[in-house]
Design a protein around this motif. Structure first.
Motif, PDB file in Angstrom:
ATOM      1  N   GLY B 206       0.821  -1.195   0.000  1.00 37.58           N
ATOM      2  CA  GLY B 206       0.000   0.000   0.000  1.00 37.58           C
ATOM      3  C   GLY B 206       0.864   1.258   0.000  1.00 37.58           C
ATOM      4  N   LEU B 207       1.996   1.177   0.672  1.00 41.49           N
ATOM      5  CA  LEU B 207       2.930   2.306   0.696  1.00 41.49           C
ATOM      6  C   LEU B 207       3.256   2.795  -0.710  1.00 41.49           C
ATOM      7  CD1 LEU B 207       5.624   1.346   3.369  1.00 41.49           C
ATOM      8  CD2 LEU B 207       4.049   3.295   3.419  1.00 41.49           C
ATOM      9  N   TYR B 210      -0.396   3.544  -2.928  1.00 40.11           N
ATOM     10  CA  TYR B 210      -1.030   4.819  -2.572  1.00 40.11           C
ATOM     11  C   TYR B 210      -0.037   5.993  -2.597  1.00 40.11           C
ATOM     12  CZ  TYR B 210      -4.785   1.838  -0.629  1.00 40.11           C
ATOM     13  OH  TYR B 210      -5.792   0.921  -0.443  1.00 40.11           O
ATOM     14  N   MET B 212       2.538   6.728  -0.637  1.00 38.91           N
ATOM     15  CA  MET B 212       2.586   7.312   0.704  1.00 38.91           C
ATOM     16  C   MET B 212       3.990   7.696   1.145  1.00 38.91           C
ATOM     17  SD  MET B 212       0.169   4.770   2.865  1.00 38.91           S
ATOM     18  CE  MET B 212      -1.610   4.872   2.850  1.00 38.91           C
ATOM     19  N   ARG B 213       5.022   7.203   0.497  1.00 40.66           N
ATOM     20  CA  ARG B 213       6.370   7.380   1.029  1.00 40.66           C
ATOM     21  C   ARG B 213       6.764   8.855   1.142  1.00 40.66           C
ATOM     22  NH1 ARG B 213       8.660   2.336   1.576  1.00 40.66           N
ATOM     23  NH2 ARG B 213       7.840   0.733   0.197  1.00 40.66           N
ATOM     24  N   PRO B 215       4.718  11.711   1.289  1.00 43.85           N
ATOM     25  CA  PRO B 215       4.045  12.446   2.382  1.00 43.85           C
ATOM     26  C   PRO B 215       4.465  11.983   3.774  1.00 43.85           C
ATOM     27  CG  PRO B 215       2.491  11.078   1.112  1.00 43.85           C
ATOM     28  CD  PRO B 215       3.764  11.105   0.353  1.00 43.85           C
ATOM     29  N   LEU B 216       4.797  10.717   3.927  1.00 36.84           N
ATOM     30  CA  LEU B 216       5.260  10.247   5.234  1.00 36.84           C
ATOM     31  C   LEU B 216       6.581  10.917   5.611  1.00 36.84           C
ATOM     32  CD1 LEU B 216       4.444   6.436   4.923  1.00 36.84           C
ATOM     33  CD2 LEU B 216       3.610   7.935   6.739  1.00 36.84           C
ATOM     34  N   ALA B 219       5.995  14.496   6.526  1.00 39.59           N
ATOM     35  CA  ALA B 219       5.376  14.640   7.849  1.00 39.59           C
ATOM     36  C   ALA B 219       6.379  14.379   8.969  1.00 39.59           C
ATOM     37  CB  ALA B 219       4.181  13.686   7.983  1.00 39.59           C
ATOM     38  N   GLY B 220       7.541  13.822   8.582  1.00 37.94           N
ATOM     39  CA  GLY B 220       8.606  13.676   9.576  1.00 37.94           C
ATOM     40  C   GLY B 220       8.905  12.259  10.024  1.00 37.94           C
ATOM     41  N   LEU B 221       8.392  11.266   9.290  1.00 36.04           N
ATOM     42  CA  LEU B 221       8.637   9.879   9.707  1.00 36.04           C
ATOM     43  C   LEU B 221      10.096   9.509   9.454  1.00 36.04           C
ATOM     44  CD1 LEU B 221       7.175   7.357  10.825  1.00 36.04           C
ATOM     45  CD2 LEU B 221       7.005   6.551   8.473  1.00 36.04           C
ATOM     46  N   VAL B 222      10.704   8.896  10.443  1.00 43.41           N
ATOM     47  CA  VAL B 222      12.119   8.536  10.384  1.00 43.41           C
ATOM     48  C   VAL B 222      12.266   7.029  10.511  1.00 43.41           C
ATOM     49  CG1 VAL B 222      14.328   8.773  11.588  1.00 43.41           C
ATOM     50  CG2 VAL B 222      12.776  10.730  11.423  1.00 43.41           C
ATOM     51  N   TYR B 223      13.145   6.455   9.700  1.00 44.66           N
ATOM     52  CA  TYR B 223      13.450   5.028   9.819  1.00 44.66           C
ATOM     53  C   TYR B 223      14.789   4.859  10.520  1.00 44.66           C
ATOM     54  CZ  TYR B 223       9.647   3.756   6.633  1.00 44.66           C
ATOM     55  OH  TYR B 223       8.411   3.555   6.077  1.00 44.66           O
ATOM     56  N   VAL B 224      14.831   3.954  11.496  1.00 40.50           N
ATOM     57  CA  VAL B 224      16.111   3.634  12.143  1.00 40.50           C
ATOM     58  C   VAL B 224      16.294   2.125  12.077  1.00 40.50           C
ATOM     59  CG1 VAL B 224      15.920   5.598  13.711  1.00 40.50           C
ATOM     60  CG2 VAL B 224      15.173   3.325  14.466  1.00 40.50           C
ATOM     61  N   ASP B 225      17.544   1.704  12.222  1.00 36.03           N
ATOM     62  CA  ASP B 225      17.783   0.281  12.036  1.00 36.03           C
ATOM     63  C   ASP B 225      17.480  -0.557  13.276  1.00 36.03           C
ATOM     64  OD1 ASP B 225      18.343   0.227   9.382  1.00 36.03           O
ATOM     65  OD2 ASP B 225      20.486   0.585   9.627  1.00 36.03           O
ATOM     66  N   VAL B 230      16.312   4.596  18.715  1.00 35.13           N
ATOM     67  CA  VAL B 230      15.134   5.466  18.896  1.00 35.13           C
ATOM     68  C   VAL B 230      15.460   6.598  19.866  1.00 35.13           C
ATOM     69  CG1 VAL B 230      12.722   5.566  19.633  1.00 35.13           C
ATOM     70  CG2 VAL B 230      13.579   3.566  18.394  1.00 35.13           C
TER      71      VAL B 230
ATOM     72  N   PRO C   3       8.016   9.989  15.916  1.00 34.92           N
ATOM     73  CA  PRO C   3       7.492   9.278  14.749  1.00 34.92           C
ATOM     74  C   PRO C   3       8.608   8.492  14.075  1.00 34.92           C
ATOM     75  CG  PRO C   3       7.696  11.630  14.278  1.00 34.92           C
ATOM     76  CD  PRO C   3       8.153  11.442  15.683  1.00 34.92           C
ATOM     77  N   VAL C   5      10.195   4.477  12.647  1.00 35.17           N
ATOM     78  CA  VAL C   5      10.014   3.070  12.272  1.00 35.17           C
ATOM     79  C   VAL C   5      11.315   2.335  12.559  1.00 35.17           C
ATOM     80  CG1 VAL C   5       9.509   1.438  10.408  1.00 35.17           C
ATOM     81  CG2 VAL C   5       8.440   3.712  10.424  1.00 35.17           C
ATOM     82  N   ARG C   7      13.531  -0.847  11.997  1.00 37.39           N
ATOM     83  CA  ARG C   7      13.562  -1.901  10.953  1.00 37.39           C
ATOM     84  C   ARG C   7      13.869  -3.283  11.516  1.00 37.39           C
ATOM     85  NH1 ARG C   7      16.361   1.927   7.614  1.00 37.39           N
ATOM     86  NH2 ARG C   7      15.004   2.716   5.973  1.00 37.39           N
ATOM     87  N   ASN C   8      14.837  -3.355  12.422  1.00 37.13           N
ATOM     88  CA  ASN C   8      15.260  -4.667  12.913  1.00 37.13           C
ATOM     89  C   ASN C   8      14.797  -4.906  14.334  1.00 37.13           C
ATOM     90  OD1 ASN C   8      16.785  -5.138  10.523  1.00 37.13           O
ATOM     91  ND2 ASN C   8      18.337  -3.720  11.329  1.00 37.13           N
ATOM     92  N   TRP C  66      -2.790   5.268   9.154  1.00 38.86           N
ATOM     93  CA  TRP C  66      -1.614   5.489   8.305  1.00 38.86           C
ATOM     94  C   TRP C  66      -0.461   4.559   8.686  1.00 38.86           C
ATOM     95  CZ3 TRP C  66       0.995  10.996   7.532  1.00 38.86           C
ATOM     96  CH2 TRP C  66       1.370  11.142   6.183  1.00 38.86           C
ATOM     97  N   HIS C  69      -0.352   0.924   7.382  1.00 42.55           N
ATOM     98  CA  HIS C  69       0.226   0.793   6.030  1.00 42.55           C
ATOM     99  C   HIS C  69       1.755   0.769   6.094  1.00 42.55           C
ATOM    100  CE1 HIS C  69      -3.437   1.228   3.569  1.00 42.55           C
ATOM    101  NE2 HIS C  69      -3.874   1.999   4.546  1.00 42.55           N
ATOM    102  N   LEU C 144       1.188  11.047  12.137  1.00 41.71           N
ATOM    103  CA  LEU C 144       2.171   9.992  12.323  1.00 41.71           C
ATOM    104  C   LEU C 144       2.018   9.328  13.675  1.00 41.71           C
ATOM    105  CD1 LEU C 144       5.412  11.558  10.822  1.00 41.71           C
ATOM    106  CD2 LEU C 144       3.737  10.051   9.726  1.00 41.71           C
TER     107      LEU C 144
END
Lengths: 230, 230, 230, 230, 230, 230
Positions: B206-207, B210, B212-213, B215-216, B219-225, B230, C3, C5, C7-8, C66, C69, C144
């Motif tokens: 869906g990401l 739709y 979404m990547r 706008p996410l 909006a400030g979404l952060v990916y960490v490993d 965190v 906000p 994600v 991953r691991n 959101w 997804h 988020l």
């Protein structure tokens, strides 16, 4: 509350119990004069069972099923175990081991104002339970309660020996001393309802069958043709 | 509240009703713009029914089903009876006798903001009911209410003639004047969803589908490993 | 709340997961020492499913799916998605499209502290969901949350990778670091229960099997013959 | 639902509003014929306030107070803001900043089917609020709702301009077109009650004052001397 | 249920009532052995009252206060009226007119498993009420109930003449035949608590005062120095 | 759950605690990013208290306050005791004797996910309590729990040493490691709000102060002049 077990109770007339079982909850409740119905949060854990039998009662502490173990010994074939609790509680006080034990003793079912677990197993073994919740929460055996004293269960005061009638509509308690009278009234009521059902199925309106038009008009009911006329 | 019965109501377009019935509650609710959904305590007494039809409405007093008897006469084949109550109440205002009468009249089902009883019988006769509770508690016929006036039922204002759509997901009310437009929008939506379903079943996210990547990220979404990051 | 994600995550031992799945909720919960059980409002949308798997967690805002997804991409085959919410909310945050996507990814099921919709479709496709409500209420994708951080779901703190065990009795969370130990204890417990079940089925009383008579007497339990003796 | 703001509404007669304020909730509700009372979960955040005024209405999304900001501009001195929500929600959508703004505009109070926060500050500034919950949970400004359309709030359909009457007994809505009539009826009713109160205070029984003895006997009420005679 | 009024009831010993009033709910409840406490939804409509007196009981129908009017005649100075209801109901069955009448008769207060209205007036006149809800919803006088039969109120079975003890902690029912014994036990308990309070205020720990350290260790409680040691 | 007491916990920075106490719940909750707020059923037993302090935590069994006695010894002046429960329970686990003991130790207050009793006495002695219920129901001391392990209380995971902030708006938990940062953010936020409050009090609309008009129009908000135009 004294921690006591009463050994001998006055079980309701067994013929009346048989009739009440065939009548079910709604008709029995009507025949009693519309009282003693447990609150609607008391629901079967699986649908389709319909039973009646004399109540063996338990007053339990929250999160403690010690007294249920004690009560089993006091049960006779055909009885129904009714468990009240000193506080609102949803812990899983009853599961398939206790169910196995009750079934071995010929007990017909359980009504518990607390939680029940092992619902899949209990359904598989055909043991019916009415409870206020389903919960796996384990319980302790630490504090005494009582067996076969009057207990309030889901809003109804249950005297040991009273008839428990339970089906998909809920649970009603018929006082032992009224069981015969209520069974007779209920039997008549059902016959009467069969006649009404046929009339209604043929399209006759309840308004006419019950002669409601005149009392409705007297009470002030007005018919208008359109929404704008209100 | 005036004790009144309105005879003529403006029923929603029957083609639109047919389409809405095939769409079901969730799609109809989306097509309406996500409003007019009854609160989730309104549940079917048995699973699997899926109906739609114009609303005939009842405003009843707690513990009193007199007005339901009055309302039956105002129902036409295909209608759905909707009962609101002046107070929160769970008494069993509806049972198999009333169900027999409604069925004889061609009514498709009942939505009641109170209790229902005789659930085993109602399921057996295939008459669907959505209610806030199951209860055998008997009711009286003592106080007037009204039929075919706007009533609030489970949090939604229902105008007589509005389309009631009801299935296992709950109940939504489509205003009569919007029925055609909503049916069309819903029809398109369903086709659109069929395409999406195939893509998602094939593993597309869906990401991506739709988009979404971006706008996410905005909006400030952060990916960490790792959790430690965190 | 940031906000983010993650991953691991550290998924619990897969052998332990397999054993816990076969044990089910009540036995796993006992083996853990009777904690970490979700509140009993968390119920399956259809009966009969029994699963276990590592948790991928989502913290969602009320009425906003959101982050679900976003979370799907982080799921591996065998995982179970666990959704907590910043506020009590019953909106239908999950439906058959998301179910299709999770199924395509090999996810075993969903536990959501909010509403679910499309229940008929989800049952038909065999995708199990435990939720606090069933509701068609549509949601937005506007704010988020986070994925794979610890979330409180139905009263339990869930760490990503913990084992989710879910069946008709509810949902219990086994911390990943205790999974092997709990699986072993549960396995023993089940064997032990099998022996007890046979004894109880043969009519032996729990009072005797558990040697309760002496501690009951010590605690002060009294037996009397008749109600009048209390 | 269309995202719309209606600028001009038909406010109820201001003299009637003044009388209804002096009558309070219970008398106004009686004078209306006992309908349109909000559900009893709607409670004042501090005791002692008693107000009435025309409703400016808001339909808000759960956890989102954007529309309340929009609505303030539409308020006139003496108005009361009424906020309904598309879903049951307890987030703190309203606090002392919004209260300051409403007070500056001459708004008399707020009725909100969601949560309220800053209750100590709101009490200190004398701004009365009726809400379903007290909660500090912050909200977003992300999704549109509507202003001055009919909204269902705590079970009552509120048309913009209707009279909101609110005190320690709760909240009732008097339709604008009935305001004058209801105010008159309520005024009479209060005078009548003053007379009754004096009689009752002097020891006259309601049984005699209302002439209930005969209808009670006709309905079948029986007096017995002792519990054993029942 | 038969529609009956019982004229003569066995009121509990008046000296015991006086002592129980001075002890309050929590101590009386302990002295009784921790049973017969009403569910915690039963709350005072204003804080600070603390009363005790023999129960005159009413069984009422939902939304119907006819039997309260009937019951007033059966009250004596010092009594407390206890109203149970055949169904869960929150309608405002009691207001300041009935309060005026009860006060004129010397009744100390009301406990009602339904709603109450005119709370500001009742507080002003100093008439204490414990209820499950506050609601202005008007009621009818249409259906019979009963007066001075045993009624279940907020989960407790109340026999007419039993002692009602009510304060800010809730409501407890002391059976009439146990009143003297419970009053004596409660009196001792309070003296005992006064001693404990002084010790605790001086900084002595309950752990030592109650000699809990040994049983805690036996039960398996372990002390560790740091979170990492768990 | 292991029955363990942890002696040493990492209490949050005391300067930060002081600032958070002055900020109160709503501002602290905002500064944390709108998470960790306890569910709104957690209410003060008397209004007006506003405290903050490091959490000493207790995990208790339903109807059992043994662990509270154990926990007192672990408390230091300025601490706040936080009690979670393994099951939803409203029993009165805390009363004035325990309150006396905590006060003697310098503990600022109690947050308990269960019931509280002796509320009049606790208010008189100025000891603040936030609880889910008020109940006189007595408790036993039979089963172990734990002290100073993480507990879920009213939906929030509380780590021992975290800052508890509690006032009339409810209870929020600020993780110890974020306390300084959150205190700083909250301090700024409050200053910022003071400025906004003055503007709003002068009649400036939030619509303008927050520059909402453009985003509202972009999102699709439409203004119409009359109800008929919707």
């Amino acid at each position: 509350m004294k921690p006591v077990v009463v050994r001998n109770i006055h079980r309701a007339d067994s013929n009346a119990v048989g009739i009440l079982e065939s009548l079910g909850v709604s008709t029995s409740h009507e025949a009693l004069g519309r009282s003693n119905l447990m609150k609607p949060y008391m629901r079967p854990i699986w649908a389709g069972a319909s039973i009646a039998g004399p109540a063996v009662t338990v007053l339990a502490q929250p999160g403690d099923n010690w007294m249920i173990h004690v009560a089993i010994e006091q049960c006779q074939p055909g009885d129904i175990l009714v468990v009240g609790c000193t506080t609102d509680n949803t812990d899983g006080m009853f599961g398939d081991l206790l169910g196995t034990s009750l079934k071995a003793r010929g007990v017909k079912g359980l009504v518990i104002d607390a939680g029940c677990r092992d619902v899949a197993e209990l359904q598989q073994m055909g043991f019916p339970v009415w409870s206020r919740a389903i919960s796996a929460k384990g319980t302790v055996k630490a504090t005494l309660g009582a067996v076969n004293i009057p207990v309030v269960c889901a809003g109804v005061n249950v005297i040991p020996g009273d008839v428990v009638v339970a089906d998909d509509d809920g649970v009603v308690i018929i006082p032992a001393k009224l069981a015969v009278e209520v069974a007779q009234k209920g039997f008549k009521r059902r016959e009467d309802e069969d006649g009404k059902r046929q009339k209604l199925a043929s399209g006759i309106l309840g308004l006419d069958m019950y002669n409601m038009r005149e009392p409705l008009a007297k009470a002030g009911l007005v018919y208008v043709d359109n929404p704008e006329d209100v």
